[in-house]
Design a protein around this motif. Structure first.
Motif, PDB file in Angstrom:
ATOM      1  N   ASP A 367       0.923  -1.214  -0.088  1.00  0.00           N
ATOM      2  CA  ASP A 367      -0.023   0.093  -0.021  1.00  0.00           C
ATOM      3  C   ASP A 367       0.789   1.137   0.053  1.00  0.00           C
ATOM      4  O   ASP A 367       0.307   2.306  -0.086  1.00  0.00           O
ATOM      5  CB  ASP A 367      -1.059   0.036   1.230  1.00  0.00           C
ATOM      6  N   ARG A 369       3.771   1.583  -1.885  1.00  0.00           N
ATOM      7  CA  ARG A 369       4.836   1.963  -2.952  1.00  0.00           C
ATOM      8  C   ARG A 369       4.357   1.050  -4.321  1.00  0.00           C
ATOM      9  O   ARG A 369       3.767  -0.091  -4.099  1.00  0.00           O
ATOM     10  CB  ARG A 369       6.143   1.873  -2.830  1.00  0.00           C
ATOM     11  N   SER A 370       4.648   1.677  -5.455  1.00  0.00           N
ATOM     12  CA  SER A 370       4.347   0.796  -6.643  1.00  0.00           C
ATOM     13  C   SER A 370       5.642   0.092  -7.503  1.00  0.00           C
ATOM     14  O   SER A 370       5.273  -0.050  -8.491  1.00  0.00           O
ATOM     15  CB  SER A 370       3.567   1.847  -7.557  1.00  0.00           C
ATOM     16  N   THR A 371       6.661   0.083  -6.523  1.00  0.00           N
ATOM     17  CA  THR A 371       8.033  -0.392  -7.253  1.00  0.00           C
ATOM     18  C   THR A 371       8.307  -1.713  -6.234  1.00  0.00           C
ATOM     19  O   THR A 371       7.900  -2.019  -5.002  1.00  0.00           O
ATOM     20  CB  THR A 371       8.945   0.410  -6.924  1.00  0.00           C
ATOM     21  N   ARG A 372       9.066  -2.326  -6.591  1.00  0.00           N
ATOM     22  CA  ARG A 372       9.595  -3.771  -5.885  1.00  0.00           C
ATOM     23  C   ARG A 372      10.391  -3.324  -4.766  1.00  0.00           C
ATOM     24  O   ARG A 372      10.050  -3.742  -3.626  1.00  0.00           O
ATOM     25  CB  ARG A 372      10.434  -4.665  -6.905  1.00  0.00           C
TER      26      ARG A 372
END
Length: 892
Positions: A367, A369-372
Motif C-alpha cells: 500500500d 509504493r508501486s515499485t519492488r
C-alpha cells in the motif's frame, strides 16, 4: 563470424539490452537468437559454431546474474531464502549438467578458464547471498567494471579479524541494551526504538572510521527520529545522563527558546577514530517531516566544502538515513537526489542508508509504493543500490566500506538498504498486532541480532563469558549515568558562530558606502569583458546602469541590488544567490551572469569586485522550491559571515517549500538554538497576473513571527533594498530575512534612488510623506508598491491635506518609534490602512490590533474584500478593483 572472438562483453551487453527494449532494431537472425536464449532453447547464434554458442551463453548467464541476481539474494530476515528464478537457471541459456565441468573463458570475469560450476558458485556467492546489488543500470562502463572487480574478487564479502568482529558485537550489544534500558526505566515514553535495525550502529561506526582513513574530516548526518537517540548515545557520545534528563523533562537543565522533543535534536562532537585521529561529527536537527532534513544536510556540507576549498568534496561526507516508507513516498527525496550532480549543489556524493522496517506507521509495502524496492526512485541517478540482510552485520559493514570507496572514487551517491524489521509499533505505546498480526507473530519469535551474532562468534573463537562480560559492562555504564546528579547540556554558539550575538537588537547599523566607492563598484558590476559579445539589449542595459551612476540620474532596482552585492564582495563578504532563473532574474532585471552571444561563454561581472577570498556564486536552480530552499538554509547555517539568498520565481511559489519555512526557517532558533541569516526574495505585487503570480502571502509570514524570530521587509526603493541586504550581514545577530520584492517597480520611473541615498543613512523602517500633523486631514497607511499609485493620485489631485505612511519593515516593529512617528497624526479626521491584497490577506490582519492600540481608535480598511483566492484571473477585473481601491482611498 566467430562470436566469442569478435563480440566484446560490452557489445553483447548493449545488444542484449537493445533486444529487451527495442527488438525491431536488430536483424531478424539476432532477434531469433536472443529469443531462443530467453526460452532456454538450443538456438544457434548466427553463423556461429557450437563452441562459440556455449561461450556466448555463459557470457549471457554472467550478465544476467549481474543484472538480476539480486532477485535470488536472501536479504529479508523475516522470509526464507528465494528458491530460484527461471531467468537465472543455466537451462534458460541452453546450458545443462553436461556443461558444468567444462572450462570457459568469459571476458571481464575474475576467473579465466573457470568451469561453469565454478562460475555459478562465484556468481551466486557474489550476487545471491546476504547482499543483493543493482548496478547494471549504471551507464558509465568504468563504474560498472570497478564494482564488478571489487565484488566478484571477494564474493562480495569482507574478512574480519576476531578483534574486529568483537567490536561489531560490542556495537550491536550497546545498541540493543540501550534500548532495553530505556524501555525498562521510562515505561510508556516514546523513543522510536532502533530494535530490529540495530545493525545500523556498527555500520555507521565502521563508515566513520573508514571515512577518516580516506581523509574525511567532517561527517554530517541527517536522519529521522527512529533510532536517533541510539545514534546520539552510541555514535556521537552524547552523555547518557543528558538523554535521561530529557526523558525526565528536567527543567533545571535549561535550554534556549522553546526546545524540542528529544528525538528531533541535533548534536556535534569530535570523535576519535581507530586510526588515532579525529573526525568532526554533526547530526542535523530534524522535525517529524521525515525527509525534510535531506537538502539541509546537503547545504551544510556544501558550505563546509566551499570553505575548505579544492579538497572540500573529499573532506566533507554527507550521510543521509531514511526509512523505507519515507524514501519511497516523499517527493523531497527525489528532489534532493536531483541536486547530486548539479554545479551549484553537488557535494561529491552522498551515502544514503535506508533502514527498511518493512512497514510505515501501519502501512505495508503493498500500500506504500508501486515499485519492488523502496529504493527504486534512486535509479534516476544511475548509482549502485545495495540490499543487505539486516541480521548479517559483516555483510553490511562490507557494503558500507564498498559504498564509501565508490563515493570517494567517483564523487557520486550510493544507496544502502538495510532490511530488518521494527520490533515494536510505530512508537512504544502503539500495538502493531492490530494491523500486522502475521508479521509481528514472526518478529516476536526473532532472537535479537546481537544474540544471534554472539552465538555465531562463539563458534568462531570468542572466549567463553566474553559476551556476558560485555553486557554487564554496558548495563553498568547505563546505571552509573542514571545515578548521577549532573547532566551535560549542549548549549551555545560554537566554532565560527562564537562572535555572533544571540539576542535581537534594532540598533542602527552602518551600511552606507562612500560615493567614490559606489561609482567604482558600479563600473565593475556593469563591465563587459574585452572580446565578449553581449546581446545588444544587455549592452544597452549595462551602459544605462553605468551612466546612471556616473551622471547620478537615478539608479534602478537591479542597479541597487548589484551595488549591494558588489559592496559586500569588496569588503570580503561572500555572496551566494540561487533560485529558478535567478541569474537573469525572472523579470529580466538582474543579469548577474552574462552569456556571450557568439560562444555561449558565461561571465560574472560582480566577481570582479571580490576581495580577501570572497566568492560570488549565483546559480539557476532545478525546478524545486523545497529542496533548494532547504539546501540554502543548510548553507546559511554554516556561513554566518556570508550573505546567502534564495529567490522564488514568484513569491507565491514559496508555497512549495512551506515545510522548510515553517519547520526550519521560522522555528529553528527556538527549537534547536540554531541561527540563520538566510534571505528569502519573494516577488510580490498585484499587477493583474492572476492568482499564482501576485501574492507572496505576507499574512503567512506575519503569522509565523514571534520573539524576533524573523525579519520581514517590503522595501520600495533601490537604496532601501541596498541598505537592507547590507544590514543583514553587518548586524550583530542573525535572523532569516523575508523580503517582499517588487515586480512592477523594477522599471517604474519613480522607483529610482540617487547616489546620496546609498552613501548616507541606512535602512529606514518607516517613511512619512505629505502633510505635517497640524494640517493632515487624512492619514493613509500602506506598504509596498501601492504607495506609488497613491502618491500619483495624491499629486494629480493636489491633495495637500493627505499624509502617506509606508511600512518598509513589517516585523519586528519598534513600538516606541512608531508612536513617536504616528501618534501626532492621531487626531486626523480619517485614518486608513490601504492594501492591494484581500482583507483576509496581506499585513492588515496582523497590524490592525497594533494600529488600533496605537491610535486609540479603530481605523478604516481600504482594499479588496475577503477572498479564497489571492487574486482574480481577469486583468480587466483586476484593473477595476485597483481603481476602486484608489478612489476609496482618495475620496474627499
Amino acid at each position: 563470424m566467430n562470436f566469442a572472438a569478435q563480440i566484446s562483453p560490452e557489445a553483447l551487453d548493449h545488444l542484449y539490452r537493445q533486444w529487451r527494449s527495442a527488438p525491431e532494431s536488430l536483424p531478424a537472425d539476432w532477434r531469433a537468437w536472443f529469443a531462443g536464449f530467453e526460452l532456454g532453447q538450443e538456438t544457434a547464434a548466427p553463423d556461429t559454431g557450437e563452441h562459440d554458442l556455449k561461450q556466448s551463453a555463459v557470457q549471457s548467464l554472467i550478465y544476467r546474474y549481474r543484472d538480476i541476481g539480486h532477485l535470488l539474494a536472501h536479504t529479508d530476515p523475516l522470509s526464507p531464502p528465494p528458491s530460484g528464478h527461471p531467468q537465472l537457471e543455466p537451462a534458460a541459456f541452453g546450458l545443462d549438467d553436461t556443461d558444468l565441468d567444462h572450462p570457459f573463458a568469459p571476458r571481464n570475469f575474475i576467473r579465466p578458464g573457470a568451469t561453469l560450476r565454478e562460475i555459478l558458485a562465484i556468481l551466486r556467492k557474489t550476487y545471491c547471498g546476504s547482499i543483493g546489488v543493482e548496478f547494471m543500470h549504471i551507464q558509465n562502463p568504468d563504474e560498472r567494471q570497478w564494482l564488478k572487480e571489487r565484488m566478484e574478487s571477494t564474493g562480495n564479502r569482507a574478512t574480519f579479524s576476531l578483534a574486529e568482529k568483537t567490536r561489531i558485537l560490542w556495537k550491536l550489544s550497546a545498541a540493543a541494551l540501550f534500548e532495553a534500558y530505556l524501555h525498562r526505566r521510562f515505561v510508556g515514553q516514546k523513543r522510536f526504538s532502533l530494535e530490529g535495525g540495530e545493525i545500523l550502529l556498527p555500520v555507521l561506526d565502521h563508515l566513520l572510521n573508514r571515512a577518516a582513513a580516506t581523509g574525511v574530516t567532517d561527517l554530517i548526518l541527517g536522519m529521522p527520529h527512529r533510532g536517533r537517540l541510539n545514534v546520539l548515545a552510541n555514535l556521537f557520545g552524547k552523555p547518557f545522563a543528558t538523554i535521561f534528563a530529557e526523558f525526565e523533562d528536567n527543567l533545571e537543565y535549561a535550554f534556549v527558546g522553546e526546545g524540542d522533543v528529544k528525538y528531533h535534536k541535533g548534536y556535534s562532537c569530535e570523535r576519535e577514530t581507530d586510526g588515532g585521529g579525529t573526525i568532526r561529527l554533526t547530526l542535523a536537527a530534524n522535525p517529524s517531516h521525515l525527509e525534510a532534513v535531506n537538502p539541509v544536510v546537503e547545504g551544510k556540507c556544501r558550505a563546509r566544502q566551499d570553505r575548505y576549498g579544492a579538497a572540500g568534496e573529499t573532506r566533507v561526507l554527507p550521510v543521509l538515513l531514511h526509512g523505507d516508507a519515507a524514501f519511497a513516498g516523499q517527493g523531497l527525496v527525489a528532489e534532493t537526489l536531483n541536486l547530486s550532480q548539479l554545479e551549484g549543489y553537488r557535494t561529491g556524493g552522498t551515502v544514503h542508508i535506508v533502514v527498511n522496517n518493512q512497514i510505515g506507521f501501519t502501512t505495508g509495502p503493498a500500500d506504500a509504493r508501486s515499485t519492488r524496492y523502496a529504493t527504486d526512485v534512486a535509479k534516476m541517478l544511475a548509482v549502485p543500490i545495495f540490499h543487505v540482510h539486516g541480521e548479517d552485520p559483516e555483510a553490511a559493514l562490507h557494503v558500507a566500506e564498498l559504498a564509501l570507496a565508490y563515493r570517494q572514487e567517483f564523487g557520486r551517491d550510493v544507496i544502502i538498504e538495510l532490511i530488518g524489521y521494527r520490533r515494536h509499533g510505530h512508537n512504544e505505546g502503539d500495538e502493531p498486532f492490530f494491523t500486522q498480526p502475521l508479521m509481528y507473530a514472526a518478529i516476536r519469535e526473532r532472537q535479537p541480532v546481537h544474540e544471534l551474532y554472539a552465538d555465531r562468534l562463539a563458534e568462531e573463537g570468542l572466549p567463553a563469558g566474553e559476551f556476558d562480560r560485555m553486557r554487564t559492562a554496558i548495563n553498568a555504564c547505563l546505571e552509573l549515568a542514571a545515578s548521577g546528579d549532573e547532566a551535560a547540556v549542549d548549549q551555545g554558539f560554537l566554532d565560527q558562530w562564537q562572535s555572533i550575538a544571540r539576542d535581537y537588537t534594532d540598533a542602527p547599523v552602518a551600511t552606507a558606502l562612500p560615493r567614490e566607492t559606489l561609482i567604482e563598484l558600479g563600473k565593475i558590476a556593469c563591465a563587459i569583458p574585452e572580446g565578449f559579445t553581449p546581446h545588444a539589449k544587455i549592452a544597452k542595459l549595462m551602459e544605462a546602469r553605468r551612466a546612471a551612476l556616473v551622471e547620478d540620474s537615478g539608479i534602478d532596482w537591479g542597479g541597487g541590488e548589484a551595488l549591494a552585492y558588489a559592496g559586500l564582495l569588496h569588503e570580503g563578504t561572500s555572496v551566494r544567490l540561487s533560485g529558478q532563473d535567478c541569474r537573469r532574474g525572472t523579470f529580466n532585471h538582474r543579469h548577474a551572469a552574462l552569456v556571450d552571444a557568439a560562444s555561449g561563454t558565461t561571465v560574472f561581472p560582480l566577481a570582479g569586485a571580490a576581495r580577501d577570498g570572497a566568492r560570488f556564486q549565483v546559480y539557476n536552480s532545478l525546478l524545486s522550491e523545497a529542496a533548494v530552499l532547504g539546501f540554502e538554509y543548510g548553507y546559511s547555517l554554516e556561513s554566518p559571515f556570508g550573505l546567502t539568498l534564495w529567490e522564488a520565481q514568484f513569491g507565491d511559489f514559496a508555497n512549495g517549500a512551506q515545510v522548510i519555512i515553517d519547520q526550519f526557517i521560522a522555528s529553528g532558533a527556538a527549537k534547536w538554538d540554531r541561527a540563520s541569516g538566510l534571505v528569502l526574495l519573494l516577488p510580490h505585487g498585484f499587477e493583474g497576473q492572476g492568482p499564482e503570480h501576485s501574492s507572496a502571502r505576507i499574512e503567512r509570514y506575519l503569522q509565523l513571527c514571534a520573539r524576533h524570530n524573523l525579519l520581514l521587509a517590503n522595501p520600495t526603493t533601490p537604496a532601501q533594498f541596498f541598505h537592507l541586504l547590507r544590514r543583514q550581514v553587518r548586524q550583530s545577530f542573525r535572523r532569516p530575512l523575508v523580503v517582499f520584492t517588487p515586480k512592477g517597480l523594477l522599471r517604474h520611473p519613480r522607483c529610482r534612488s540617487r547616489l546620496a541615498d546609498f552613501a548616507e543613512g541606512g535602512f529606514a523602517e518607516l517613511f512619512v510623506d505629505g502633510a505635517p500633523p497640524e494640517s493632515c486631514r487624512a492619514l493613509l497607511l500602506c506598504s509596498g508598491r501601492i504607495y506609488y499609485e497613491l502618491l500619483e493620485e495624491m499629486e494629480k489631485g493636489e491633495r495637500r491635506e493627505l499624509t502617506l505612511v509606508r511600512f518598509e519593515q513589517l516585523y519586528p516593529l519598534n513600538g516606541e518609534r512608531l508612536a513617536t512617528a504616528l501618534r501626532p497624526y492621531a487626531d486626523a479626521e480619517r485614518i486608513a490602512w490601504v492594501q492591494e491584497e484581500p482583507r483576509n490577506n496581506g499585513a492588515w490582519p496582523h497590524l490592525r490590533p497594533l494600529l488600533t492600540e496605537l491610535f486609540g481608535r479603530e481605523i478604516d480598511y481600504i482594499g479588496r474584500d475577503e477572498a479564497a483566492s489571492p487574486a482574480v484571473g481577469s486583468h480587466k477585473a483586476h484593473q477595476q478593483e485597483q481603481r476602486e481601491i484608489l478612489e476609496q482611498a482618495l475620496r474627499p
